[in-house]
Structure formats: C-alpha cells, structure tokens
Design an enzyme around this catalytic site. Structure first.
Site, PDB file in Angstrom:
ATOM      1  N   ARG A 151       0.816  -1.223   0.000  1.00 35.49           N
ATOM      2  CA  ARG A 151       0.000   0.000   0.000  1.00 35.49           C
ATOM      3  C   ARG A 151       0.844   1.265   0.000  1.00 35.49           C
ATOM      4  O   ARG A 151       0.311   2.366   0.040  1.00 35.49           O
ATOM      5  CB  ARG A 151      -0.945   0.006   1.215  1.00 35.49           C
ATOM      6  CG  ARG A 151      -2.108  -0.951   1.071  1.00 35.49           C
ATOM      7  CD  ARG A 151      -3.069  -0.481  -0.015  1.00 35.49           C
ATOM      8  NE  ARG A 151      -4.189  -1.380  -0.166  1.00 35.49           N
ATOM      9  CZ  ARG A 151      -4.236  -2.393  -1.026  1.00 35.49           C
ATOM     10  NH1 ARG A 151      -3.184  -2.649  -1.801  1.00 35.49           N
ATOM     11  NH2 ARG A 151      -5.302  -3.160  -1.119  1.00 35.49           N
ATOM     12  N   HIS A 155      17.049  -8.418   3.438  1.00 31.42           N
ATOM     13  CA  HIS A 155      17.587  -8.572   2.085  1.00 31.42           C
ATOM     14  C   HIS A 155      17.353  -7.269   1.333  1.00 31.42           C
ATOM     15  O   HIS A 155      16.215  -6.907   1.046  1.00 31.42           O
ATOM     16  CB  HIS A 155      16.883  -9.737   1.384  1.00 31.42           C
ATOM     17  CG  HIS A 155      17.422 -10.043   0.014  1.00 31.42           C
ATOM     18  ND1 HIS A 155      16.986 -11.122  -0.720  1.00 31.42           N
ATOM     19  CD2 HIS A 155      18.351  -9.418  -0.760  1.00 31.42           C
ATOM     20  CE1 HIS A 155      17.627 -11.149  -1.883  1.00 31.42           C
ATOM     21  NE2 HIS A 155      18.444 -10.110  -1.935  1.00 31.42           N
ATOM     22  N   GLU A 193      21.501  -9.461   3.647  1.00 28.78           N
ATOM     23  CA  GLU A 193      21.611 -10.249   2.426  1.00 28.78           C
ATOM     24  C   GLU A 193      21.618  -9.320   1.223  1.00 28.78           C
ATOM     25  O   GLU A 193      20.852  -8.354   1.179  1.00 28.78           O
ATOM     26  CB  GLU A 193      20.434 -11.220   2.309  1.00 28.78           C
ATOM     27  CG  GLU A 193      20.325 -12.205   3.453  1.00 28.78           C
ATOM     28  CD  GLU A 193      19.082 -13.062   3.367  1.00 28.78           C
ATOM     29  OE1 GLU A 193      19.065 -14.130   4.005  1.00 28.78           O
ATOM     30  OE2 GLU A 193      18.117 -12.665   2.672  1.00 28.78           O
ATOM     31  N   HIS A 230      15.754 -20.880   4.327  1.00 23.21           N
ATOM     32  CA  HIS A 230      14.875 -20.815   3.162  1.00 23.21           C
ATOM     33  C   HIS A 230      13.795 -21.881   3.271  1.00 23.21           C
ATOM     34  O   HIS A 230      14.063 -23.073   3.205  1.00 23.21           O
ATOM     35  CB  HIS A 230      15.607 -20.967   1.833  1.00 23.21           C
ATOM     36  CG  HIS A 230      14.789 -20.436   0.681  1.00 23.21           C
ATOM     37  ND1 HIS A 230      14.734 -19.096   0.363  1.00 23.21           N
ATOM     38  CD2 HIS A 230      13.954 -21.043  -0.183  1.00 23.21           C
ATOM     39  CE1 HIS A 230      13.936 -18.909  -0.665  1.00 23.21           C
ATOM     40  NE2 HIS A 230      13.438 -20.085  -1.013  1.00 23.21           N
ATOM     41  N   GLY A 262      11.978 -16.277   8.134  1.00 18.73           N
ATOM     42  CA  GLY A 262      11.206 -15.051   8.015  1.00 18.73           C
ATOM     43  C   GLY A 262       9.741 -15.240   7.678  1.00 18.73           C
ATOM     44  O   GLY A 262       8.861 -14.965   8.482  1.00 18.73           O
TER      45      GLY A 262
END
Length: 260
Positions: free
Chosen positions: A17, A42, A69, A213, A235
């Site tokens: 948004r 990242h 990252e 990951h 994450g």
C-alpha cells in the site's frame, strides 16, 4: 541455536500500500524483545520490500547483530560497505523470481564473488555465502575466503511441504513434485542427508554454518538434529504466523523450537 528473524515480509505488507504501516522498526523491536538473536534483511536490487532507508534505520537502532543479504551487484555493495552490517550474506538474485530460488553459483561466478568478498573484507565485514548444500559449493566457498556458509534449505522445504501439508491440494502445488508419497519420502531423506553432509564438511574445514529458506514451525526440527548448524534464518513463516498470533508470540514459539 542462533535465530535470525528475517523481517522482509513486514516490508512486503507495507509496500503493498506504499504506506509506513506496518512500521519496520516496530517489527525490529518486537522481534528482538521476544527472542530474535539476529535480524536478517535482504536489500534487493529491485527494492521490492526493504528500502535503503530501512536498512540504515535498522543498522542504527538494532541492539542485536544485523545480517544483510544482498547480491554481488556493485551499486548494492557500495551501500553495504557504507552500512557496515555485522555480516553480509551474498545471495543470487533474479528480478523475475518470487523468492531466492537457489544457492549462489560459486563456480560459475567465481571471479565476481571473489571481488565482492575482498571488497567487504576491506571494510571489515564478515561474509557468508548462500549456497546449495553440496560438498563442491562448500569447498569453493572456503577457497573464496568466506567465513560462513548458509545452506539453502528450499529443496528440503518443498519436499517436506508436498508430503506433510495441504500444499499439494492448493493452487501453489509444485507440479514437478506431484509424485507418489514413497518417492517424495526418498527424495526428502536424500535432501536431509545432503544438508547434513554439507554442514559437517563445512565445519570440518573451518566454516561457520547457517541454514535457511522455507523453514517453518513444522519442518525446523529436522535442522535442529544437525549439530554443525549453529544459526537458522527464518522469516516468511514467522510473519505468516504473526497474522494470527501476533509477532511477539510467533518469534517466541520459533525461539522455543530452535533452542538447544
């Protein structure tokens, strides 16, 4: 086990948004108050979530280490050397990807990666390489001068999800993994073995070992069995859980699952 909480997906929601809600610094505060040992972000070339200003603010206000990252793009590296994070993890990056799809090609891009590592070391920034869990990639990472490797657990996570979640019955089913359960089980065991062997070899030759990951509340226990892995960066699953439980409780629960 050190838990690095990746807060990129808080920024994904904000960028949907183009407002400052949710505030990335609130996420930083809540995560660190509830067990995050490290904050991972990242800084992508396309800036699809974390922005330059976010990275500078997080570096300024975080009371735990920041693992940044990034790709080996020179313009990005110039920002990283100015930020001076506690560690930089070099990752592959494609603009068209939804998320990082694999580990760094440490053989095919040896010269570029070596240059990036040397540059970061000039600024006293330790380097980790995000690699596929192979002995070859581990050995090349050591040769290039990295202090650490982060083993890409995406293949493992995909196999686990196709075996043990509703993913096969959703619109996001992984077509190439729509296989008989016994075949998936064999592949899953092989993927865990590959991670285990890569971690053991990395530790043997003097590299620190992280993994990340696709790790979540259901599959992380498999990584906890590998003693050589001392850090997990997680994450999306934490942010997804936080929608229902709140970010603080989501981080606390993951910290409980990753405590030794």
């Amino acid at each position: 086990m050190k838990l690095g909480v990746n807060i990129d997906h808080v920024a994904v929601l904000r960028e949907a948004r183009k407002v400052n809600d949710p505030d990335i610094l609130n996420a930083l505060y809540v995560a660190t108050q509830n067990g995050a040992d490290q904050i991972t972000i990242h800084l992508r070339e396309d800036r699809r979530h974390i922005q330059d200003a976010d990275a500078y603010a997080i570096m300024k206000y975080s009371n735990v280490g920041v693992n940044l990252e990034c790709s080996i793009n020179r313009a990005i590296l110039d920002i990283v050397t100015d930020l001076k994070p506690h560690r930089t993890t070099l990752v592959p990056e494609k603009r068209e990807e939804v998320t990082t799809e694999g580990g760094l090609d440490v053989v095919g891009h040896e010269d570029e990666i070596a240059y990036a590592i040397e540059l970061l070391h000039d600024y006293l920034i330790p380097v980790s390489l995000f690699i596929d869990p192979t002995i070859e990639a581990v050995e090349k990472s050591k040769e290039l001068g990295a202090e650490m490797v982060e083993l890409h657990t995406g293949a493992f996570a995909n196999l686990y999800a196709m075996l043990s979640s509703s993913l096969p019955h959703s619109n996001h089913s992984i077509k190439e993994l729509e296989l008989p359960r016994h075949e998936l089980s064999i592949r899953l065991e092989k993927s865990i073995l590959a991670i285990d062997e890569a971690a053991k070899h990395a530790k043997k030759i003097g590299l620190e070992v992280a993994a990340g990951h696709g790790l979540n509340y259901h599959n992380v226990h498999e990584m906890m069995k590998i003693a050589e892995i001392t850090e997990l960066n997680i994450g999306q699953s934490i942010v997804a859980r936080s929608i229902f439980s709140g970010l603080g409780e989501a981080v606390k629960e993951m910290k409980r699952l990753t405590s030794r």
